[in-house]
Scaffold this motif. Structure first.
Motif, short mmCIF file in Angstrom:
data_model
loop_
_atom_site.label_atom_id
_atom_site.label_comp_id
_atom_site.label_asym_id
_atom_site.label_seq_id
_atom_site.Cartn_x
_atom_site.Cartn_y
_atom_site.Cartn_z
N ALA A 44 0.82 -1.21 0.00
CA ALA A 44 0.00 0.00 0.00
C ALA A 44 0.86 1.26 0.00
O ALA A 44 0.51 2.26 -0.63
N GLN A 45 1.98 1.19 0.69
CA GLN A 45 2.86 2.36 0.76
C GLN A 45 3.86 2.42 -0.37
O GLN A 45 4.60 3.39 -0.50
N GLY A 46 3.90 1.37 -1.19
CA GLY A 46 4.87 1.33 -2.27
C GLY A 46 6.26 1.06 -1.77
O GLY A 46 7.23 1.61 -2.27
N ASP A 47 6.38 0.21 -0.77
CA ASP A 47 7.67 -0.12 -0.17
C ASP A 47 8.62 -0.69 -1.22
O ASP A 47 8.23 -1.46 -2.08
N ARG A 48 9.87 -0.33 -1.12
CA ARG A 48 10.89 -0.79 -2.08
C ARG A 48 11.04 -2.31 -2.10
O ARG A 48 11.36 -2.89 -3.12
#
Length: 118
Positions: free
Chosen positions: A105-109
């Motif tokens: 959801a947060q676009g984590d790497r």
């Protein structure tokens, strides 16, 4: 005592019950999210809908705290569930399902996604 006091007491009791229920959501989500992700990986739209019902309020609150507008948060939530659908086959059952979902959801790497809606 005035006539409004019983109503106030009931409102207070209702609020306490709602808070108690809210406290149970993370445990309930943790218990079911792993199984739902496995079902989603096998193509279950029903499991995706159930996962949405389970975690969307939590994700939306998180996304709203990190986006400048409510529309951006709403778009990010949609994008998160698109990414969940697409990447569920890469999910390793038994890992921290909620962490995995929040990272997406947060676009984590670590998930290889961007923070923008798909």
């Amino acid at each position: 005592m005035t006539e409004t006091e019983p109503g106030i007491r009931q409102e207070h009791a209702d609020r306490e019950q709602a808070q108690d229920a809210a406290c149970l959501v993370p445990g309930r989500a943790t218990a079911h999210a792993d199984d739902l992700l496995v079902q989603i990986a096998h193509g279950s739209f029903k499991a995706l809908a159930e996962l949405y019902d389970l975690v969307a309020p939590l994700l939306l609150a998180l996304l709203r705290s990190r986006r400048s507008t409510a529309d951006q948060a709403d778009d990010a939530l949609v994008g998160a569930f698109v990414r969940i659908w697409r990447t569920a086959p890469a999910y390793s059952p038994g890992t921290a399902a909620l962490d995995w979902i929040i990272d997406l959801a947060q676009g984590d790497r670590r998930t290889g996604t961007s923070g923008r809606a798909a």
